[in-house]
Each structure stands twice: as C-alpha cells, then as structure tokens.
Design an enzyme around this catalytic site. Structure first.
Site, PDB file in Angstrom:
ATOM      1  N   SER A 149       0.874  -1.166   0.000  1.00  0.00           N
ATOM      2  CA  SER A 149       0.000   0.000   0.000  1.00  0.00           C
ATOM      3  C   SER A 149       0.914   1.219   0.000  1.00  0.00           C
ATOM      4  CB  SER A 149      -0.862  -0.014   1.269  1.00  0.00           C
ATOM      5  OG  SER A 149      -1.440   1.258   1.489  1.00  0.00           O
ATOM      6  N   TYR A 203      -2.274  -1.384  10.386  1.00  0.00           N
ATOM      7  CA  TYR A 203      -2.224  -1.489   8.911  1.00  0.00           C
ATOM      8  C   TYR A 203      -0.886  -0.959   8.393  1.00  0.00           C
ATOM      9  CZ  TYR A 203      -4.083  -1.220   4.108  1.00  0.00           C
ATOM     10  OH  TYR A 203      -4.309  -1.384   2.756  1.00  0.00           O
TER      11      TYR A 203
HETATM   12  P1  NAD Z   1     -11.673  -6.280  -0.143  1.00  0.00           P
HETATM   13  O1  NAD Z   1     -12.273  -6.190   1.208  1.00  0.00           O
HETATM   14  O2  NAD Z   1     -12.496  -5.961  -1.347  1.00  0.00           O
HETATM   15  O3  NAD Z   1     -11.035  -7.719  -0.377  1.00  0.00           O
HETATM   16  C1  NAD Z   1     -10.305  -8.378   0.630  1.00  0.00           C
HETATM   17  C2  NAD Z   1     -10.488  -9.866   0.450  1.00  0.00           C
HETATM   18  O4  NAD Z   1      -9.664 -10.524   1.431  1.00  0.00           O
HETATM   19  C3  NAD Z   1     -11.920 -10.330   0.695  1.00  0.00           C
HETATM   20  O5  NAD Z   1     -12.345 -11.197  -0.346  1.00  0.00           O
HETATM   21  C4  NAD Z   1     -11.848 -11.076   2.014  1.00  0.00           C
HETATM   22  O6  NAD Z   1     -12.779 -12.127   2.135  1.00  0.00           O
HETATM   23  C5  NAD Z   1     -10.422 -11.584   1.980  1.00  0.00           C
HETATM   24  N1  NAD Z   1      -9.922 -11.924   3.312  1.00  0.00           N
HETATM   25  C6  NAD Z   1     -10.033 -11.202   4.449  1.00  0.00           C
HETATM   26  N2  NAD Z   1      -9.491 -11.891   5.476  1.00  0.00           N
HETATM   27  C7  NAD Z   1      -9.010 -13.045   4.973  1.00  0.00           C
HETATM   28  C8  NAD Z   1      -8.347 -14.177   5.528  1.00  0.00           C
HETATM   29  N3  NAD Z   1      -8.064 -14.247   6.838  1.00  0.00           N
HETATM   30  N4  NAD Z   1      -7.988 -15.195   4.705  1.00  0.00           N
HETATM   31  C9  NAD Z   1      -8.289 -15.137   3.379  1.00  0.00           C
HETATM   32  N5  NAD Z   1      -8.939 -14.123   2.815  1.00  0.00           N
HETATM   33  C10 NAD Z   1      -9.290 -13.082   3.594  1.00  0.00           C
HETATM   34  O7  NAD Z   1     -10.389  -5.319  -0.072  1.00  0.00           O
HETATM   35  P2  NAD Z   1      -9.358  -4.810  -1.174  1.00  0.00           P
HETATM   36  O8  NAD Z   1      -9.393  -3.348  -1.130  1.00  0.00           O
HETATM   37  O9  NAD Z   1      -9.537  -5.518  -2.449  1.00  0.00           O
HETATM   38  O10 NAD Z   1      -7.988  -5.258  -0.476  1.00  0.00           O
HETATM   39  C11 NAD Z   1      -7.114  -6.220  -1.026  1.00  0.00           C
HETATM   40  C12 NAD Z   1      -5.699  -5.870  -0.592  1.00  0.00           C
HETATM   41  O11 NAD Z   1      -5.324  -4.617  -1.136  1.00  0.00           O
HETATM   42  C13 NAD Z   1      -5.517  -5.766   0.916  1.00  0.00           C
HETATM   43  O12 NAD Z   1      -4.272  -6.335   1.296  1.00  0.00           O
HETATM   44  C14 NAD Z   1      -5.474  -4.270   1.138  1.00  0.00           C
HETATM   45  O13 NAD Z   1      -4.746  -3.905   2.287  1.00  0.00           O
HETATM   46  C15 NAD Z   1      -4.762  -3.821  -0.130  1.00  0.00           C
HETATM   47  N6  NAD Z   1      -4.939  -2.414  -0.455  1.00  0.00           N
HETATM   48  C16 NAD Z   1      -6.179  -1.901  -0.645  1.00  0.00           C
HETATM   49  C17 NAD Z   1      -6.293  -0.550  -0.947  1.00  0.00           C
HETATM   50  C18 NAD Z   1      -7.629   0.084  -1.183  1.00  0.00           C
HETATM   51  O14 NAD Z   1      -7.690   1.312  -1.206  1.00  0.00           O
HETATM   52  N7  NAD Z   1      -8.702  -0.676  -1.361  1.00  0.00           N
HETATM   53  C19 NAD Z   1      -5.156   0.256  -1.045  1.00  0.00           C
HETATM   54  C20 NAD Z   1      -3.919  -0.321  -0.839  1.00  0.00           C
HETATM   55  C21 NAD Z   1      -3.812  -1.651  -0.546  1.00  0.00           C
END
Ligand code: NAD
Length: 371
Positions: free
Chosen positions: A253, A266
């Site tokens: 991130s 985080y």
């Molecule tokens: P999201 O909530 O849409 O997807 C997250 C997924 O992870 C979900 O399908 C959930 O079921 C799964 N998950 C959660 N806990 C879990 C576990 N213990 N075991 C297996 N699966 C699990 O969120 P997203 O925004 O797509 O996030 C995905 C990644 O991207 C994360 O690591 C997040 O930190 C990172 N990220 C997101 C953003 C943003 O702005 N959305 C920015 C930077 C980084």
C-alpha cells in the site's frame, strides 16, 4: 487451420485489415446449446462485424459482401469459439441477442502474458484480488481463488469459468497454517504447480493507538503478515522443489511507505511486507523466485467503502471531506486508483521474465506518494 470455403484464418484477417487488427471471440453462454444463424452485428469505430452461430466450434471471419457502411471493412462471424486462446482480449463487452446477453471479446495480435502459468491469489473473492485473478485468467493463467469467504470465492471462480478462463476456488483463512498448506496443495494437485503467488488478502481497522484493542492489532497483523509468511512458505517450498521458479507479489500500500493517523496496525503490517519481500527476493534467487510489492493508493473496494464513514466519525468531518481531504488530497489529480490499475501493475510484475526486477516495490497511487 481447416476453415471452410470463403473463410479466413486469424492471420489472414489480421493481414486483411490495417493494423492494429482484430479478432472477435464470442462465447455462447445463454444456454450453451449450439445455435444456427442467429445474427450478431456489432459496429466498432473502424469495422463492422456480423455473426451467425453454427455451434461452439472455431471462429471464422470473412469479408461480408453487403457492407452497410461502404468504406468500412465488414466481417462475418460464422461460429463461436476461436480454438487458439493465445491472444488476450483488448476489449470486452456484452451483446444482446434475441433476448439473451452474450459476452464478446475483441482480440489484438499480442500473445497472452500468463499462458501456461498457475497463479494463486489470496483474497481474490472481491476487490483488487478479484480483478487480478480475472486479469491473469484473461492472460491465459489457471487461477486459484483462495479466500476465507468461500461462497464469494466460488462465485468469482464461476465468473471466470463462464468467460472461458480456468479457475478453482479454494477455502483458505490465510492466518491458519493448516488451511494454507492444504489450499496450496489442492492448487498444485489440480493444476500441476504454482508459478505465481499474489498475497493480497487484507482488512483495515480504523482507531487511534490509544483506543486500539490488542485483539484488533493482532488480528490485522495476522491476516497481513502471518498470511503473507504462510502462503510464501508453502509456495516457495514448491517453487524451489519444482525447479520452475516463480514470482511472489505482495499487496502492499502507499501505507508501506507513508503513515496515516488511525491506521497503526495497517501501516505497521504494510511496512513489514516490504521487509519480507526483500528477504524472499534474496532467498528465492537461488531457485529462480522473484518477490516484489505493489503499493496502491486508495481504491474504492469494500475495504475502503467501510472506512469512509468510520474515518468521518473519528475525525469529525463529512464523508465527502474524508474522500477529498484525507484520501485523495495528495494525489496529482484527485482521482481514486482503480482495481484495473493495480491488476495491470501486478500482471507486469508477474509476467516480468528476469531477476532484474526483484525486491522492489511499485507505487500505483496517482502520485500520492512519489519515490
Ligand atoms: P476487499 O475487502 O475488497 O477484499 C479483501 C479480500 O480478502 C476479501 O475477499 C476477504 O474475504 C479476503 N480476506 C479477508 N481476510 C481473509 C483471511 N483471513 N484469509 C483469506 N482471505 C481473507 O479489499 P481490497 O481493497 O480488495 O484489499 C485487497 C488488498 O489490497 C488488501 O491487502 C489491502 O490492504 C490492499 N490495499 C487496498 C487498498 C484500497 O484502497 N482498497 C489500497 C492499498 C492496498
């Protein structure tokens, strides 16, 4: 390629049209039954395509005599599925056809970048991970959707299959050693190996340090860091043993580089992933395994939608102010990063062919963080 009289193979079509040239693929999914002479017409900026189903066989294209727009090249699609999926679609869409919707794909003459690879993506049931899995599948990879949310993982795998890709849903809580080892083994059994791991599963928790319960701290670190470690260990063991090498990509991130208030666990976890990545890049090199981190800015997934009202409450401002003055304030254009942006960078890293790119972190954030 065995086409009938009057038809052209894909290369002839490419040659016949000015570059960039196109190949249309239509997958019948309304009921899967062969259909005869249902006409499809789709007008693109520079060509018109007419089609008639003659069953789910090879796609044939040939110039059509009656051009509705005289100066445009006009093609007729005589059947459904092209036998060679070695070209990634450049555009996708849906056509309405006698009451049913069928997907169409417009192909450019570039080879698929993930053909023959197996990719396991954690947290791929939604958001960024889902888009990465879909992108990899379109580029020819067999994808494993590993997620704690089993129904959503199965739905995501079914969507990919319906679009002609190969996908398997695997139930996996990334914090559970046995589930991770069993899920990776299931993927290897099903597809013969794992070439790419995207450690993406993650959550967010909004709270100031002084109010942060220890169990929330531990839960977040476990999903991001234990999950990255356990999936890396399971895949790296296999990659080292198989002799095929591989690519491991961590979903970092901007918070791998920067801090924000209210996000202590985080920010800690995302910084930690960079350390893990560098060690894996060094240890993996002997086995042809590369490791890199993708660092997105804010992407409007469920993870972000949930924190907008939470941040508004903690900071005492409106949700619009959270978006404008907290999330997008430092970007060059006030824009959210998209799941497509993140998937494109992840694909670039996964498909990169040499060790020249290892131990790196790439920020994709509309200039929020510049390194
Ligand atoms: P999201 O909530 O849409 O997807 C997250 C997924 O992870 C979900 O399908 C959930 O079921 C799964 N998950 C959660 N806990 C879990 C576990 N213990 N075991 C297996 N699966 C699990 O969120 P997203 O925004 O797509 O996030 C995905 C990644 O991207 C994360 O690591 C997040 O930190 C990172 N990220 C997101 C953003 C943003 O702005 N959305 C920015 C930077 C980084």
């Amino acid at each position: 390629m065995g086409y009938k009289h009057g038809q052209m193979d894909s290369q002839s079509v490419f040659d016949a049209l000015s570059t960039p040239t196109f190949l249309l693929k239509i997958i019948p999914h309304v009921d899967g039954a062969p259909r005869i002479c249902e006409l499809v017409r789709y007008t693109l900026r520079d060509l018109t395509i007419k089609g008639a189903w003659s069953g789910p066989g090879a796609l044939g294209l040939f110039p059509h005599a009656l051009a509705p727009v005289a100066e445009l090249p006009v093609l007729e699609v005589v059947s459904a599925v092209h036998p060679d999926r070695s070209y990634p679609p450049a555009r996708r869409g849906r056509l309405r056809l006698f009451g049913g919707l069928i997907p169409w794909y417009l192909f450019r003459g570039e080879p698929m970048r993930m053909k023959g690879r197996v990719a396991l993506v954690t947290g791929a049931a939604s958001g960024i991970g889902k888009d990465i899995a879909e992108t990899f599948a379109r580029e020819g990879a067999k994808v494993v959707i590993a997620d704690v949310s089993v129904d959503a993982a199965q739905a995501a795998a079914a969507e990919i299959q319906k679009s002609g890709g190969v996908a398997l849903a695997v139930a996996m809580d990334v914090t559970q050693e046995q589930q991770v080892d069993a899920g990776v083994a299931e993927a290897i059994n099903a597809f013969g190996g794992v070439d790419v791991l995207v450690s993406n599963a993650g959550i967010q928790h909004i709270a100031p340090v002084v109010d942060l319960p220890l169990d929330q701290w531990r839960k977040l670190l476990a999903i991001h860091l234990d999950g990255a470690f356990l999936t890396t260990r399971a895949c790296l063991r296999h990659m080292a043993h198989s002799g095929r090498g591989g690519s491991i990509i961590y979903m970092g991130s901007v918070h791998s580089k920067e801090a924000s208030p209210l996000k202590a666990p985080y920010v800690t976890a995302k910084h930690g992933l960079i350390g893990l990545c560098k060690v894996v890049a060094k240890e993996g090199a002997a086995h042809g395994v590369r490791a890199n981190v993708v660092c997105p800015g804010f992407v409007r997934t469920a993870l972000v939608e949930k924190q907008i009202p939470e941040q508004a409450k903690e900071l005492g401002i409106s949700e619009q102010e959270v978006i404008k003055n907290v999330m997008l304030k430092e970007t060059v254009d006030g824009e959210f990063t998209t799941t497509e942006d993140v998937a494109a960078v992840t694909l670039f890293l996964a498909a990169f062919p040499t060790n020249a790119l290892t131990g790196q972190s790439i920020v994709v954030s509309h200039g929020w963080f510049m390194q």
